[in-house]
Design a protein around this motif. Structure first.
Motif, PDB file in Angstrom:
ATOM      1  N   TYR A  12     -37.665 -79.082 101.715  1.00 16.78           N
ATOM      2  CA  TYR A  12     -38.716 -79.204 100.696  1.00 16.78           C
ATOM      3  C   TYR A  12     -39.509 -80.439 101.090  1.00 16.78           C
ATOM      4  O   TYR A  12     -39.035 -81.566 100.880  1.00 16.78           O
ATOM      5  CB  TYR A  12     -38.104 -79.409  99.312  1.00 16.78           C
ATOM      6  CG  TYR A  12     -37.215 -78.282  98.837  1.00 16.78           C
ATOM      7  CD1 TYR A  12     -37.751 -77.167  98.190  1.00 16.78           C
ATOM      8  CD2 TYR A  12     -35.823 -78.336  99.006  1.00 16.78           C
ATOM      9  CE1 TYR A  12     -36.929 -76.141  97.732  1.00 16.78           C
ATOM     10  CE2 TYR A  12     -35.009 -77.315  98.555  1.00 16.78           C
ATOM     11  CZ  TYR A  12     -35.562 -76.222  97.922  1.00 16.78           C
ATOM     12  OH  TYR A  12     -34.751 -75.203  97.473  1.00 16.78           O
ATOM     13  N   ARG A  15     -37.628 -83.463 102.448  1.00 15.71           N
ATOM     14  CA  ARG A  15     -36.226 -83.391 102.001  1.00 15.71           C
ATOM     15  C   ARG A  15     -35.536 -82.202 102.655  1.00 15.71           C
ATOM     16  O   ARG A  15     -35.847 -81.045 102.355  1.00 15.71           O
ATOM     17  CB  ARG A  15     -36.203 -83.223 100.470  1.00 15.71           C
ATOM     18  CG  ARG A  15     -34.839 -83.190  99.875  1.00 15.71           C
ATOM     19  CD  ARG A  15     -34.408 -84.604  99.463  1.00 15.71           C
ATOM     20  NE  ARG A  15     -33.027 -84.642  99.040  1.00 15.71           N
ATOM     21  CZ  ARG A  15     -31.994 -84.802  99.878  1.00 15.71           C
ATOM     22  NH1 ARG A  15     -32.175 -84.925 101.163  1.00 15.71           N
ATOM     23  NH2 ARG A  15     -30.768 -84.852  99.393  1.00 15.71           N
ATOM     24  N   ALA A  17     -32.892 -79.631 102.991  1.00 14.16           N
ATOM     25  CA  ALA A  17     -31.882 -79.062 102.080  1.00 14.16           C
ATOM     26  C   ALA A  17     -30.806 -78.290 102.829  1.00 14.16           C
ATOM     27  O   ALA A  17     -29.642 -78.288 102.427  1.00 14.16           O
ATOM     28  CB  ALA A  17     -32.557 -78.156 101.057  1.00 14.16           C
ATOM     29  N   PRO A  35     -20.758 -79.709  96.351  1.00 10.46           N
ATOM     30  CA  PRO A  35     -21.115 -80.678  95.319  1.00 10.46           C
ATOM     31  C   PRO A  35     -22.587 -80.551  94.912  1.00 10.46           C
ATOM     32  O   PRO A  35     -23.345 -79.811  95.546  1.00 10.46           O
ATOM     33  CB  PRO A  35     -20.843 -82.021  95.986  1.00 10.46           C
ATOM     34  CG  PRO A  35     -20.802 -81.755  97.445  1.00 10.46           C
ATOM     35  CD  PRO A  35     -20.448 -80.332  97.644  1.00 10.46           C
ATOM     36  N   ASN A  36     -22.995 -81.273  93.878  1.00  9.19           N
ATOM     37  CA  ASN A  36     -24.396 -81.257  93.442  1.00  9.19           C
ATOM     38  C   ASN A  36     -25.303 -81.626  94.599  1.00  9.19           C
ATOM     39  O   ASN A  36     -25.018 -82.563  95.347  1.00  9.19           O
ATOM     40  CB  ASN A  36     -24.631 -82.288  92.313  1.00  9.19           C
ATOM     41  CG  ASN A  36     -24.005 -81.849  91.011  1.00  9.19           C
ATOM     42  OD1 ASN A  36     -23.193 -82.552  90.444  1.00  9.19           O
ATOM     43  ND2 ASN A  36     -24.360 -80.681  90.555  1.00  9.19           N
ATOM     44  N   GLY A  37     -26.377 -80.850  94.739  1.00  9.40           N
ATOM     45  CA  GLY A  37     -27.361 -81.164  95.776  1.00  9.40           C
ATOM     46  C   GLY A  37     -26.946 -80.713  97.168  1.00  9.40           C
ATOM     47  O   GLY A  37     -27.629 -80.993  98.155  1.00  9.40           O
ATOM     48  N   ALA A  38     -25.825 -79.965  97.282  1.00  3.34           N
ATOM     49  CA  ALA A  38     -25.331 -79.553  98.609  1.00  3.34           C
ATOM     50  C   ALA A  38     -26.265 -78.549  99.275  1.00  3.34           C
ATOM     51  O   ALA A  38     -26.303 -78.440 100.500  1.00  3.34           O
ATOM     52  CB  ALA A  38     -23.936 -78.942  98.475  1.00  3.34           C
ATOM     53  N   GLY A  39     -26.989 -77.763  98.463  1.00  3.66           N
ATOM     54  CA  GLY A  39     -27.887 -76.754  99.029  1.00  3.66           C
ATOM     55  C   GLY A  39     -27.544 -75.326  98.613  1.00  3.66           C
ATOM     56  O   GLY A  39     -28.120 -74.372  99.134  1.00  3.66           O
ATOM     57  N   LYS A  40     -26.634 -75.179  97.645  1.00  8.10           N
ATOM     58  CA  LYS A  40     -26.184 -73.832  97.243  1.00  8.10           C
ATOM     59  C   LYS A  40     -27.347 -72.991  96.711  1.00  8.10           C
ATOM     60  O   LYS A  40     -27.558 -71.861  97.145  1.00  8.10           O
ATOM     61  CB  LYS A  40     -25.075 -73.921  96.178  1.00  8.10           C
ATOM     62  CG  LYS A  40     -23.850 -74.686  96.620  1.00  8.10           C
ATOM     63  CD  LYS A  40     -22.778 -74.727  95.548  1.00  8.10           C
ATOM     64  CE  LYS A  40     -23.184 -75.463  94.282  1.00  8.10           C
ATOM     65  NZ  LYS A  40     -23.455 -76.903  94.462  1.00  8.10           N
ATOM     66  N   THR A  41     -28.076 -73.552  95.752  1.00  7.20           N
ATOM     67  CA  THR A  41     -29.165 -72.779  95.143  1.00  7.20           C
ATOM     68  C   THR A  41     -30.245 -72.475  96.166  1.00  7.20           C
ATOM     69  O   THR A  41     -30.823 -71.378  96.170  1.00  7.20           O
ATOM     70  CB  THR A  41     -29.754 -73.551  93.927  1.00  7.20           C
ATOM     71  OG1 THR A  41     -28.680 -73.790  93.016  1.00  7.20           O
ATOM     72  CG2 THR A  41     -30.840 -72.760  93.233  1.00  7.20           C
ATOM     73  N   THR A  42     -30.505 -73.429  97.056  1.00  5.24           N
ATOM     74  CA  THR A  42     -31.498 -73.186  98.114  1.00  5.24           C
ATOM     75  C   THR A  42     -31.057 -72.022  98.980  1.00  5.24           C
ATOM     76  O   THR A  42     -31.840 -71.110  99.282  1.00  5.24           O
ATOM     77  CB  THR A  42     -31.675 -74.458  98.975  1.00  5.24           C
ATOM     78  OG1 THR A  42     -32.060 -75.534  98.121  1.00  5.24           O
ATOM     79  CG2 THR A  42     -32.707 -74.252 100.071  1.00  5.24           C
ATOM     80  N   HIS A 191     -19.243 -74.539  90.692  1.00  2.00           N
ATOM     81  CA  HIS A 191     -18.565 -75.830  90.861  1.00  2.00           C
ATOM     82  C   HIS A 191     -17.082 -75.696  90.528  1.00  2.00           C
ATOM     83  O   HIS A 191     -16.319 -76.628  90.724  1.00  2.00           O
ATOM     84  CB  HIS A 191     -19.152 -76.863  89.886  1.00  2.00           C
ATOM     85  CG  HIS A 191     -20.497 -77.350  90.275  1.00  2.00           C
ATOM     86  ND1 HIS A 191     -21.643 -76.977  89.626  1.00  2.00           N
ATOM     87  CD2 HIS A 191     -20.878 -78.168  91.276  1.00  2.00           C
ATOM     88  CE1 HIS A 191     -22.667 -77.558  90.214  1.00  2.00           C
ATOM     89  NE2 HIS A 191     -22.232 -78.281  91.213  1.00  2.00           N
TER      90      HIS A 191
HETATM   91  N1  LIG Z   1     -37.978 -77.701  94.499  1.00  2.00           N
HETATM   92  C1  LIG Z   1     -37.446 -78.727  95.159  1.00  2.00           C
HETATM   93  N2  LIG Z   1     -38.221 -79.735  95.613  1.00  2.00           N
HETATM   94  C2  LIG Z   1     -37.695 -80.773  96.296  1.00  2.00           C
HETATM   95  N3  LIG Z   1     -36.399 -80.915  96.584  1.00  2.00           N
HETATM   96  C3  LIG Z   1     -35.568 -79.946  96.143  1.00  2.00           C
HETATM   97  C4  LIG Z   1     -36.046 -78.814  95.415  1.00  2.00           C
HETATM   98  N4  LIG Z   1     -34.984 -78.022  95.116  1.00  2.00           N
HETATM   99  C5  LIG Z   1     -33.905 -78.635  95.642  1.00  2.00           C
HETATM  100  N5  LIG Z   1     -34.260 -79.790  96.256  1.00  2.00           N
HETATM  101  C6  LIG Z   1     -33.359 -80.710  96.970  1.00  2.00           C
HETATM  102  O1  LIG Z   1     -32.675 -79.957  97.968  1.00  2.00           O
HETATM  103  C7  LIG Z   1     -31.305 -80.339  98.013  1.00  2.00           C
HETATM  104  C8  LIG Z   1     -30.436 -79.116  97.744  1.00  2.00           C
HETATM  105  O2  LIG Z   1     -30.619 -78.728  96.380  1.00  2.00           O
HETATM  106  P1  LIG Z   1     -29.951 -77.423  95.744  1.00  2.00           P
HETATM  107  O3  LIG Z   1     -30.483 -77.277  94.361  1.00  2.00           O
HETATM  108  O4  LIG Z   1     -30.106 -76.298  96.700  1.00  2.00           O
HETATM  109  O5  LIG Z   1     -28.405 -77.865  95.694  1.00  2.00           O
HETATM  110  P2  LIG Z   1     -27.204 -77.259  94.837  1.00  2.00           P
HETATM  111  O6  LIG Z   1     -26.020 -77.273  95.741  1.00  2.00           O
HETATM  112  O7  LIG Z   1     -27.605 -75.963  94.255  1.00  2.00           O
HETATM  113  O8  LIG Z   1     -27.033 -78.344  93.692  1.00  2.00           O
HETATM  114  P3  LIG Z   1     -26.458 -78.156  92.185  1.00  2.00           P
HETATM  115  O9  LIG Z   1     -25.019 -77.821  92.356  1.00  2.00           O
HETATM  116  O10 LIG Z   1     -26.668 -79.512  91.601  1.00  2.00           O
HETATM  117  O11 LIG Z   1     -27.265 -77.080  91.528  1.00  2.00           O
HETATM  118  C9  LIG Z   1     -31.122 -81.458  96.995  1.00  2.00           C
HETATM  119  O12 LIG Z   1     -31.249 -82.686  97.674  1.00  2.00           O
HETATM  120  C10 LIG Z   1     -32.277 -81.267  96.039  1.00  2.00           C
HETATM  121  O13 LIG Z   1     -32.667 -82.501  95.500  1.00  2.00           O
END
Ligand SMILES: Nc1ncnc2c1ncn2[C@@H]1O[C@H](COP(=O)(O)OP(=O)(O)OP(=O)(O)O)[C@@H](O)[C@H]1O
Length: 252
Positions: A12, A15, A17, A35-42, A191
């Motif tokens: 992003y 950043r 991901a 963990p939070n921010g690992a990249g799962k949702t991406t 999680h």
């Molecule tokens: N729309 C966005 N714009 C900028 N950075 C983003 C965006 N979405 C996610 N990120 C960043 O990309 C990285 C991965 O985020 P992501 O949401 O994929 O993680 P996650 O594992 O799903 O986290 P969580 O468990 O907290 O939901 C993080 O550093 C997050 O801050």
């Protein structure tokens, strides 16, 4: 149906991901932990075609989601339950699921039978005529799954489906997910290591945008047995996950 992710990176802006991530998902239930921010949702957003794959390859079955025709075909075979979703509160349960089926390409004549089948599958058949607002939190989560299942997808992707549920609702939802995983490819991002320990044969763990482990849960727990003698609190899988998060991943 298999999913193959090959050398995928995603950023992003500045950043990063996901970094060079490779993953093979097979039929059955695979837990995606991190963990939070690992990249799962991406990662899920790339699988379900909400974000574009720019670097690397994602194949859902034979459909390459990098090209428009592949994305359209992949959407037909994927059901997605996002972490947060909303269904129109005043709608009847059966109509809400039929509408989801229609949005996913089911013909008008088939929508209502498809909705009934999906509701029966997740144990909500008797609530078909209820309003969405009348359902409990756990029932709403199941309704979300019915909406994701209504077009009979071969692949079902769920993001944190058990979050916010009380223990009995969580158990009920686990039964539903277990049932769905019998004849589909299910990816369960969570999680809750406990949910993965109960439901999943295969586990994938991402941390800082990299795939740290992918394979059978027992292979991960065997590594912790080697590393620490396997003592301590929590399930074996929880101990292994905590150990590697704290002390670093093998080879990483
Ligand atoms: N729309 C966005 N714009 C900028 N950075 C983003 C965006 N979405 C996610 N990120 C960043 O990309 C990285 C991965 O985020 P992501 O949401 O994929 O993680 P996650 O594992 O799903 O986290 P969580 O468990 O907290 O939901 C993080 O550093 C997050 O801050």
């Amino acid at each position: 149906m298999d999913i193959r992710v090959e050398d995928v990176s995603y950023a992003y802006g500045s950043r990063q991901a996901l970094s060079g991530l490779t993953w093979h998902v097979r039929p059955g239930i695979t837990g995606l932990l991190g963990p939070n921010g690992a990249g799962k949702t991406t990662l899920l957003s790339l699988l379900v075609t909400l974000n574009r794959v720019r670097t690397g390859t994602v194949l859902v079955g034979d459909h390459d989601v990098s090209d428009p025709a592949g994305r359209r075909a992949a959407r037909r075979v994927i059901g997605y339950l996002p972490e947060r979703f909303s269904l129109v509160a005043g709608m009847r349960v059966g109509d809400a699921v039929a509408y989801a089926a229609w949005l996913n390409g089911v013909s008008y004549g088939e929508c209502f039978p498809a909705a009934r089948r999906a509701l029966a599958r997740i144990g909500l058949a008797e609530r078909e005529r209820s309003r969405v607002r009348e359902l409990s939190g756990g029932m709403r989560q199941r309704l979300g799954i019915a909406a994701a299942l209504a077009h009979d997808p071969a692949v079902v992707i769920m993001d944190e489906p058990t979050v916010g549920l009380d223990p009995s609702q969580r158990l009920r939802l686990r039964e539903v997910i277990h049932e769905i995983g019998r004849d589909r490819t299910v990816v369960l991002s969570t999680h809750l290591v406990e949910d993965v320990a109960h439901l999943c044969d295969e586990v994938a763990i991402i941390d800082e945008g990299r795939m740290r482990f992918s394979g059978p849960a027992h292979a991960l727990t065997a590594m912790i047995d080697d590393a620490s003698g396997g003592g301590g609190r929590g399930s074996k899988l929880e101990r292994a996950y905590d150990h590697f998060l704290r002390y670093g991943w093998p080879g990483g």
